[in-house]
Design a protein around this motif. Sequence first.
Motif, PDB file in Angstrom:
ATOM      1  N   LYS A   1      79.328 105.354  -1.086  1.00  0.00           N
ATOM      2  CA  LYS A   1      78.686 104.709   0.136  1.00  0.00           C
ATOM      3  C   LYS A   1      77.535 104.029   0.810  1.00  0.00           C
ATOM      4  O   LYS A   1      78.439 102.324   0.379  1.00  0.00           O
ATOM      5  N   GLU A   2      76.676 103.928  -0.499  1.00  0.00           N
ATOM      6  CA  GLU A   2      75.600 102.895  -0.660  1.00  0.00           C
ATOM      7  C   GLU A   2      76.707 102.062  -1.235  1.00  0.00           C
ATOM      8  O   GLU A   2      76.043 100.615  -1.236  1.00  0.00           O
ATOM      9  N   ARG A   3      77.393 101.670  -2.488  1.00  0.00           N
ATOM     10  CA  ARG A   3      78.097 100.987  -3.479  1.00  0.00           C
ATOM     11  C   ARG A   3      78.325  99.806  -2.017  1.00  0.00           C
ATOM     12  O   ARG A   3      78.650  99.189  -2.707  1.00  0.00           O
ATOM     13  N   ASN A   4      79.376 100.826  -1.461  1.00  0.00           N
ATOM     14  CA  ASN A   4      80.803  99.799  -0.804  1.00  0.00           C
ATOM     15  C   ASN A   4      79.393  99.345  -0.059  1.00  0.00           C
ATOM     16  O   ASN A   4      80.261  98.111   0.863  1.00  0.00           O
ATOM     17  N   ARG A   5      78.876  99.504   0.280  1.00  0.00           N
ATOM     18  CA  ARG A   5      77.733  98.719   1.197  1.00  0.00           C
ATOM     19  C   ARG A   5      76.767  97.459   1.039  1.00  0.00           C
ATOM     20  O   ARG A   5      76.973  96.652   1.367  1.00  0.00           O
ATOM     21  N   LEU A   6      76.997  97.593  -0.342  1.00  0.00           N
ATOM     22  CA  LEU A   6      76.079  96.620  -1.049  1.00  0.00           C
ATOM     23  C   LEU A   6      77.525  95.842  -1.247  1.00  0.00           C
ATOM     24  O   LEU A   6      77.364  94.625  -0.845  1.00  0.00           O
ATOM     25  N   LEU A   7      78.613  95.944  -1.538  1.00  0.00           N
ATOM     26  CA  LEU A   7      79.745  95.140  -1.489  1.00  0.00           C
ATOM     27  C   LEU A   7      80.461  94.687  -0.538  1.00  0.00           C
ATOM     28  O   LEU A   7      80.483  93.595  -0.862  1.00  0.00           O
ATOM     29  N   SER A   8      80.363  95.072   0.502  1.00  0.00           N
ATOM     30  CA  SER A   8      80.266  94.977   1.737  1.00  0.00           C
ATOM     31  C   SER A   8      79.641  93.215   1.432  1.00  0.00           C
ATOM     32  O   SER A   8      80.077  91.938   2.704  1.00  0.00           O
ATOM     33  N   LYS A   9      78.860  92.845   1.723  1.00  0.00           N
ATOM     34  CA  LYS A   9      77.964  91.952   1.817  1.00  0.00           C
ATOM     35  C   LYS A   9      78.249  90.948   1.455  1.00  0.00           C
ATOM     36  O   LYS A   9      78.930  89.611   1.867  1.00  0.00           O
ATOM     37  N   THR A  10      79.225  91.248   0.428  1.00  0.00           N
ATOM     38  CA  THR A  10      80.026  89.866  -0.686  1.00  0.00           C
ATOM     39  C   THR A  10      81.247  89.675   0.256  1.00  0.00           C
ATOM     40  O   THR A  10      81.792  88.446   0.737  1.00  0.00           O
ATOM     41  N   ARG A  11      82.103  90.993  -0.185  1.00  0.00           N
ATOM     42  CA  ARG A  11      83.133  91.138   0.841  1.00  0.00           C
ATOM     43  C   ARG A  11      84.035  90.472   1.893  1.00  0.00           C
ATOM     44  O   ARG A  11      84.726  89.768   2.227  1.00  0.00           O
ATOM     45  N   SER A  12      82.989  91.012   2.942  1.00  0.00           N
ATOM     46  CA  SER A  12      82.627  90.186   4.147  1.00  0.00           C
ATOM     47  C   SER A  12      83.058  88.885   4.145  1.00  0.00           C
ATOM     48  O   SER A  12      83.491  88.461   5.484  1.00  0.00           O
ATOM     49  N   ARG A  13      82.488  88.310   3.232  1.00  0.00           N
ATOM     50  CA  ARG A  13      82.672  86.377   3.649  1.00  0.00           C
ATOM     51  C   ARG A  13      84.322  85.842   3.911  1.00  0.00           C
ATOM     52  O   ARG A  13      84.155  84.843   4.496  1.00  0.00           O
ATOM     53  N   GLY A  14      85.044  86.849   3.294  1.00  0.00           N
ATOM     54  CA  GLY A  14      86.488  86.515   2.546  1.00  0.00           C
ATOM     55  C   GLY A  14      87.053  86.809   4.273  1.00  0.00           C
ATOM     56  O   GLY A  14      88.364  85.773   4.011  1.00  0.00           O
ATOM     57  N   GLU A  15      86.489  87.690   5.089  1.00  0.00           N
ATOM     58  CA  GLU A  15      87.164  87.935   6.187  1.00  0.00           C
ATOM     59  C   GLU A  15      86.444  86.012   7.133  1.00  0.00           C
ATOM     60  O   GLU A  15      87.258  85.804   8.474  1.00  0.00           O
ATOM     61  N   HIS A  16      85.826  85.617   7.283  1.00  0.00           N
ATOM     62  CA  HIS A  16      85.135  84.002   7.793  1.00  0.00           C
ATOM     63  C   HIS A  16      86.637  83.169   7.431  1.00  0.00           C
ATOM     64  O   HIS A  16      86.505  82.385   9.003  1.00  0.00           O
ATOM     65  N   ILE A  17      87.071  83.250   6.569  1.00  0.00           N
ATOM     66  CA  ILE A  17      88.301  82.846   7.334  1.00  0.00           C
ATOM     67  C   ILE A  17      89.436  82.646   7.818  1.00  0.00           C
ATOM     68  O   ILE A  17      90.184  82.119   8.528  1.00  0.00           O
ATOM     69  N   PHE A  18      89.280  83.893   8.048  1.00  0.00           N
ATOM     70  CA  PHE A  18      90.779  85.040   9.166  1.00  0.00           C
ATOM     71  C   PHE A  18      89.794  84.490  10.763  1.00  0.00           C
ATOM     72  O   PHE A  18      90.662  84.555  11.323  1.00  0.00           O
ATOM     73  N   LEU A  19      88.713  84.881  10.546  1.00  0.00           N
ATOM     74  CA  LEU A  19      87.949  84.118  11.481  1.00  0.00           C
ATOM     75  C   LEU A  19      88.168  82.711  12.749  1.00  0.00           C
ATOM     76  O   LEU A  19      88.867  82.408  13.662  1.00  0.00           O
ATOM     77  N   ILE A  20      88.012  82.133  11.575  1.00  0.00           N
ATOM     78  CA  ILE A  20      88.600  80.714  11.836  1.00  0.00           C
ATOM     79  C   ILE A  20      89.725  80.801  11.821  1.00  0.00           C
ATOM     80  O   ILE A  20      90.521  79.831  12.897  1.00  0.00           O
TER      81      ILE A  20
END
Length: 305
Positions: free
Chosen positions: A255-274
């Motif tokens: 779970k902690e690993r997933n949380r750390l990876l989410s900080k980078t992975r979530s950047r990919g969601e920004h383009i779909f927000l736009i």
Amino acid sequence: MNRQKTLANASSLEKYKKPTKREKFLAEMERVVPWKELIESFYPKAGKGRPPVGLERMLRIHFLQSCFHSVRIAAEEALYDMESLRRFVGIDLGNEPVPDETTICKFRHLLETHDLGERIFQEVNAHFEEKGLKLSEGTIMNATIINAPSSTKNQDKKRDPDMHSTKKGNQYYFGMKIHVGVDRESRTVHSLVTTPANVHGSKMVDDILHGEENAVFGDSAYMGKTDEIAKKAPQALDLTQTRGTKNRKLTEEEKERNRLLSKTRSRGEHIFLIAKRIFGFSKVRYKGLAKNTNFAFVFFALSNL
């Protein structure tokens, strides 16, 4: 392009005019888009018939159609109505009319026929590289569903055959899916592929990696694709998130690993927000996967800007 102004451009006489967000965006696009590099040999040349509208002008109108909802609905009417759009396109009503709806539609069909949407996408990204914005060694894999009308109340009495249904959570969706590879540092889309909505994102790993990565990020949908990642990008670490099952819950360490990876992975969601929230690309624009794919390439080229 002729930029000479007449009294039809009355904005220069307005004492208290304030630049709108649309005008600021258009000004930025004017500065960044590599117009000359996008000139194509497919565009008709002047002959015995009616001379064609300038290619750069038609490209500008097409880009406006990709960005603004009002222009998508009725491009000709919107250009007559909004002086900021005319100024971006380079139309002075004191000298010439706006290209009619048929001309605008034919230009879109020209791009679709010759798959020029992908060429525009590649040219814009190549322009970035020339300006010093190079791809980093990390890619974020992501995908999103674009809804399509599921109604059969139409002339053919059936849904679009290129679109399919899929289940996400407890909800069913009908439409297409856009799979992208997003650069970890610049957050620009460097690769794109479209499929019907029922194609799982993990099947498109080979299409959305550029091969030079040293790290690949993705949500738990891409779990178990280490071999596919290693085949396309031999130097890459598989940093996709882990998911639990009914019989095996995630450990606290996972779970902690997933949380750390989410900080980078979530950047990919920004383009779909736009794409979905700012420019309204949450529903398909046309019937058929090919037309929407051409639009997606143009749209994400502009969203990279």
